[in-house]
Design a protein around this motif. Structure first.
Motif, PDB file in Angstrom:
ATOM      1  N   ILE A 145       6.038  13.711  -7.172  1.00 10.48           N
ATOM      2  CA  ILE A 145       7.527  14.337  -7.279  1.00 10.48           C
ATOM      3  C   ILE A 145       8.276  13.781  -8.009  1.00 10.48           C
ATOM      4  O   ILE A 145       9.201  14.326  -8.704  1.00 10.48           O
ATOM      5  CB  ILE A 145       7.910  14.763  -5.840  1.00 10.48           C
ATOM      6  N   GLN A 199       3.701  21.627  -1.523  1.00  6.71           N
ATOM      7  CA  GLN A 199       4.067  20.990  -3.016  1.00  6.71           C
ATOM      8  C   GLN A 199       3.440  22.127  -3.895  1.00  6.71           C
ATOM      9  O   GLN A 199       2.253  22.391  -3.737  1.00  6.71           O
ATOM     10  CB  GLN A 199       3.552  19.526  -3.065  1.00  6.71           C
ATOM     11  N   ARG A 246       6.616  19.721  -7.206  1.00  8.50           N
ATOM     12  CA  ARG A 246       7.928  19.787  -6.484  1.00  8.50           C
ATOM     13  C   ARG A 246       7.649  20.081  -4.901  1.00  8.50           C
ATOM     14  O   ARG A 246       6.585  20.637  -4.640  1.00  8.50           O
ATOM     15  CB  ARG A 246       8.637  21.188  -6.745  1.00  8.50           C
ATOM     16  N   SER A 247       8.224  19.800  -3.959  1.00  2.86           N
ATOM     17  CA  SER A 247       7.973  20.135  -2.658  1.00  2.86           C
ATOM     18  C   SER A 247       9.138  21.165  -2.259  1.00  2.86           C
ATOM     19  O   SER A 247      10.246  21.115  -2.563  1.00  2.86           O
ATOM     20  CB  SER A 247       8.326  18.821  -1.745  1.00  2.86           C
TER      21      SER A 247
END
Lengths: 503, 155, 325
Positions: free
Chosen positions: C215, C127, C221-222
């Motif tokens: 998220i 992440q 963000r992954s």
């Protein structure tokens, strides 16, 4: 607007109202028992919530935790045994009021300003949640380090003792918090080969020991004090309006500080109460009255305490990051009931969110009548002979400390802390500062060490980020205050005034 | 237990030195520059500083004597009486598993009440009612497992 | 007042016991303590609490969750291994138990427990902060390769924890030394995600579910998941193999266990109870709702699973230089 009406409809369901009422009584009872925390009251409710509707489940958690935080003030004020680390900040003040025969004013202030704090905190949650969330997200470990350090400095402002001794007590608390493996490196420290010490020392046995057990020890050594004048317990709320008007500014400041500290995950109600009590004394027109049974600090800290409880839900609801152990439990319940935390909760499930706000406000409103009943019942303790109350307190200390860890070692620990607290009080070392050190220790160390790791051992990043530079400035101001005050007191003319004020 | 500031300050200096020294012996963590030693050492030096200041009497002028301190009890061994509560807690910790909660708690309350000067009827009734109420509250309401021992509760 | 509350709770308790209890077994006759070596609010805590709640329904006695945190999970695991084997202390054990002893942090290994059932497995994700310049995992990997050793900072759990090892394994798979990215120990994934969002870290390698709320909130963000296939709940996140051709997969598994010499009667009852819990609609709904991976093995199967995991994690740690024994 439809969502608001739908929210009211959701709360007006009979099962929700019953859940609110019963969990309110439950929270009041558990919170008032010395040695049992609001966290424990909440954790025990989780299995029950599984069989409730989503709104009723959240309602029980919200209501029980708010009630337990308030009723933690009751044993603090009546017997000098704080129910939670949060109320340790102003326990001595409330107890001094009880000794002056003003128990109902002290407890009424706790109740009234807790309710106000809770409602203001809820309003901030309703109106400002996204903005508050930004504050929470601007806090990296650097900012948390300064915040925790600032919290520690409150020890010197709270104590009615020499600031040096207060700092020494606080450092002793920090040293105690080093015990065990609860440190960033995961290395055992100061365990002396005792496996029970590997887990470190929990704040609750220390709190119970230095306040409650040392109080029983003092009772052993002194003759029974003259009975308090058998006053009729008048209206608990009668004088609160007067206090509200008189201390309007401290009240609002308490609400504000509580909201800000509450939204920071990991800081929470404990720190809010300390910081607010210290600020109250710092900015008061009559700081010399603090510690002698003066309601001003109670007003500010009580409001701050409960305001932080409500705003603590902001990071939980928006990002699923728990503000404290209570909201950690609540997040689990939210997920379990399909109310997944996140910004969508505020848009797609708006009616549920309004229901949640309404429950918050409702809980803080019914806290007033139920709290009055609770205060009246609990005040009977003051009329009972000391020789019947003290042994029961000792028993509750043993069972309560056993309950937190299910471990007889913590019972012995309570005894050790009793002796430590007794010796410290006798020699002018404030025990509240020790508790502060134990509570804040791991937060200070974790954020200090991880910040150093992140900066490769450089101290500059501690001052570079905008929020951290402000917090650093505040910390140094608080740090230099005792030195300045000492120099002030050494000034010949001033010194006489300080001595006069002390009497 | 009332000691002079010189003695308590000296004790703090010793404690601080001990914690700084034993902290410095803690092993470093591979892959990290800052290990478990840093924090105890900082506290140790802080304690040494505070202890020294206390020992030379700085800050004494801020201290306020408790004005309404109740009169101390007089009589032989009155100093040792303060150790009764921790002793009772120790007794609870050691005996609860074998004797069970109810008998242990009853003995604790009885001795505590007598030590505080309660009359026998009050002390005995407290010793019977108190543990039962506490047991009900913790075992039933809060579901804390309390040791059954010799005399398990009938509920 | 107290009476009303007590009755209500007793009523609730009676409702629980009315649920299918084991008719023939005497265990449990009193509440069972369930240890959790990780802090309240984290992933393991959530899993253990749902299991405790459902076990209570299945077995008819309360399962009280006690968080014994600290020392990268050492304290809680040791507490469970040292607990009295009377059947009234069980706990959740996690992948860390097959790592801590390799790091020389504890003497306790998976052999010090009586396995009762594997309940879940979660692979790690990668992440970054939403404002981070790295749009995909390949860009991040290039930045790591270009950085000075120790310049980039990552977090997700304590020193030598499972996500630390996931980072080390990933770095190694890229041909970099395991210490190339500095690990910042944190007390679980939640503080790490918070610090990531506050801009204090370059990336985190905790599981995707632990960062899910961040998220969803658009704060993080992954970029990829270190698993053999994409996750059912997060189908848009590519695997490492898809995104950069590196075949590296690991995971944090969680299971229920008791101390050694656990009574046979309690073991049988727990095994059956956990089996029913795993198959229950509530457990599946909860785990899917939170995005936790569902993996199950019974008592014996969990024992074999841990033996295999101990070897593979030990190998990974030795080659990463994290092992001391």
């Amino acid at each position: 607007m439809d969502a608001v009406i739908e929210g009211f409809r959701l709360v007006a369901e009979p099962d929700v109202l019953i859940a609110i009422f019963l969990s309110a009584i439950y929270g009041l009872v558990v919170g008032s028992l010395p040695g049992l925390s609001a966290t424990m009251a909440t954790a025990l409710l989780v299995p029950v919530t599984f069989w409730l509707s989503p709104i009723a489940a959240i309602a029980t958690i919200i209501t029980a935790s708010a009630m337990a935080i308030f009723s933690g003030d009751i044993p603090g004020a009546l017997l000098r045994i704080p129910g939670t680390p949060a109320s340790a900040a102003y326990t001595d003040e409330a107890y001094a009021m009880t000794r002056k025969g003003q128990a109902e004013l002290a407890l009424g202030a706790g109740l009234w300003f807790s309710a106000i704090g809770g409602i203001v905190g809820t309003l901030s949650l309703m109106l400002l949640a996204p903005a508050l969330a930004e504050i929470a997200l601007s806090f990296s470990t650097y900012e948390y380090f300064w915040l925790a350090f600032l919290g520690l400095m409150c020890a010197t402002l709270v104590a009615r003792s020499s600031p040096i001794k207060a700092i020494a007590s606080m450092l002793l608390g920090l040293l105690i918090s080093c015990i065990g493996m609860e440190n960033p490196a995961g290395t055992p420290r100061f365990t002396f080969g005792i496996p029970d010490l590997l887990g470190g020392i929990e704040p609750i046995p220390a709190l119970v020991g230095v306040f409650a057990v040392s109080e029983v020890m003092r009772a052993m050594a002194t003759a029974e004090p003259p009975k308090l004048p058998d006053r009729k317990f008048g209206s608990i709320l009668a004088n609160q309006w007067m206090l509200t008007k008189k201390y309007q500014w401290p009240m609002w400041r308490g609400n504000f500080v509580g909201i800000i500290i509450g939204v920071l995950p990991g800081a929470g109600a404990d720190m809010a109460a300390w910081v607010s009590y210290a600020m109250s004394k710092r900015f008061s027109k009559e700081p010399e009255k603090f510690g002698t049974g003066h309601p001003e600090g109670l007003v500010e800290a009580g409001a701050s305490n409960n305001a932080s409880l409500a705003s603590g839900w902001v990071p939980s609801l928006l990002f699923g990051i728990p503000g404290d152990t209570i909201t950690a439990i609540a997040i689990g319940v939210l997920y379990m009931k399909g109310l997944n935390p996140g910004p969508t909760l505020f848009t797609e499930r708006a009616s549920s969110m309004y229901a949640l706000y309404i429950i918050f406000i409702l809980a803080n409103i019914i806290m007033i009548p139920l709290g009055i009943v609770m205060i009246r019942l609990a005040s009977r303790v003051l009329r009972a002979p000391r020789s019947s109350v003290m042994p029961l307190i000792l028993l509750l200390c043993a069972v309560g400390s056993f309950a937190t860890g299910s471990n007889v070692f913590s019972v012995m620990l309570v005894g050790v802390f009793g002796c430590l607290g007794y010796a410290m009080e006798k020699n002018g070392y404030p025990v509240a500062a020790l508790v502060l050190g134990i509570v804040m220790g791991s937060m200070v160390e974790t954020n200090f060490i991880t910040s150093l790791i992140k900066s490769d051992g450089d101290v500059l990043p501690f001052f570079e980020r905008p929020v951290s530079s402000i917090l650093a400035g505040l910390t140094f101001a608080a740090l230099l205050w005792p030195l300045g005050a000492w120099a002030w007191a050494r000034f010949p003319g001033r010194r006489r005034r300080t001595a006069a004020a002390a009497e | 237990m009332q000691l002079s500031d010189r003695i308590t300050g000296g004790m703090l200096v010793a404690l601080g030195a001990a914690s700084a020294w034993s902290g410095s012996l803690l092993p470093a963590v591979p892959g990290q520059d800052v290990g478990p030693a840093a924090f105890p050492m900082i506290i140790g030096f802080g304690l040494m500083g505070c202890g020294a200041l206390i020992a030379i009497g700085i800050g004494r002028s801020f201290e306020v004597d408790d004005l309404d301190e109740p009169a101390p009890k007089t009589g032989p061994l009155s100093g040792l009486r303060v150790l009764i509560p921790p002793a009772l807690l120790l007794f609870y910790a050691l005996a609860a598993d074998t004797l069970g909660f109810l008998p242990t708690a009853a003995i604790m309350v009885l001795l505590g009440a007598k030590a505080l000067g309660a009359k026998w009827p009050l002390a005995i009734s407290m010793a019977i009612i108190g543990p039962v109420l506490v047991h009900l509250a913790f075992y039933k309401l809060l579901r804390v497992p309390l040791p059954p021992g010799l005399l398990p509760a009938p509920w | 007042m107290t009476k009303t509350t007590r009755r209500t709770l007793l009523g609730a308790g009676a409702a629980l016991t009315a649920a299918p209890a084991l008719a023939q077994a005497r265990w449990p006759v009193r509440p069972v303590q369930m240890l959790c070596p990780w802090a309240a609010g984290g992933g393991t805590d959530a899993v253990v609490r749902i299991i405790a709640t459902l076990l209570e329904k299945e077995v008819g006695q309360p399962f009280n969750v006690v968080n014994r945190t600290g020392g990268s999970g050492v304290v809680g695991h040791a507490a469970l291994a040292q607990a009295a084997p009377d059947g009234y202390t069980v706990g959740i054990i996690t992948a860390e138990i097959c790592m801590l002893h390799w790091a020389g942090l504890t003497e306790v290994t998976y052999r010090n427990f009586t396995p009762l059932g594997l309940m879940n497995n979660d692979p790690p994700g990668i992440q970054v902060n939403n404002t981070s310049p790295y749009r995909d995992v390949r860009q991040l990997a290039d930045a790591i390769k270009a950085s000075r050793p120790g310049q980039m900072k990552a977090s997700g759990t304590g020193q030598g924890g499972i996500w630390h090892l996931a980072l080390a394994g990933w770095l190694q798979a890229m041909g970099l030394p395991a210490g190339h990215v500095r690990w910042v120990p944190s007390n679980g994934a939640a503080p790490a995600m918070q610090d990531l969002a506050a801009g204090g870290l370059d990336f985190t390698t905790n599981s995707v579910v632990e960062g899910r709320a961040m998220i969803d909130a658009g704060r993080a963000r992954s970029l990829a998941v270190m698993a053999t296939e994409r996750l059912g709940v997060f189908p848009t996140i590519p695997t490492l193999k898809e995104a950069m051709g590196i075949d590296y997969a690991t995971g944090a598994w969680r299971g229920i266990a008791g101390p050694l010499n656990f009574p046979a009667e309690a073991r049988t009852a727990m095994n059956a109870g956990l089996d029913r819990v795993f198959k229950s609609r509530e457990y599946n709904e909860f785990m899917n709702a939170r995005g936790f991976g569902l993996s199950y093995a019974d008592a014996d199967g969990f024992g074999r699973y841990m033996a295999a995991a101990d070897v593979s994690l030990g190998d990974a740690m030795k080659s990463a230089g994290l092992a001391r024994s």
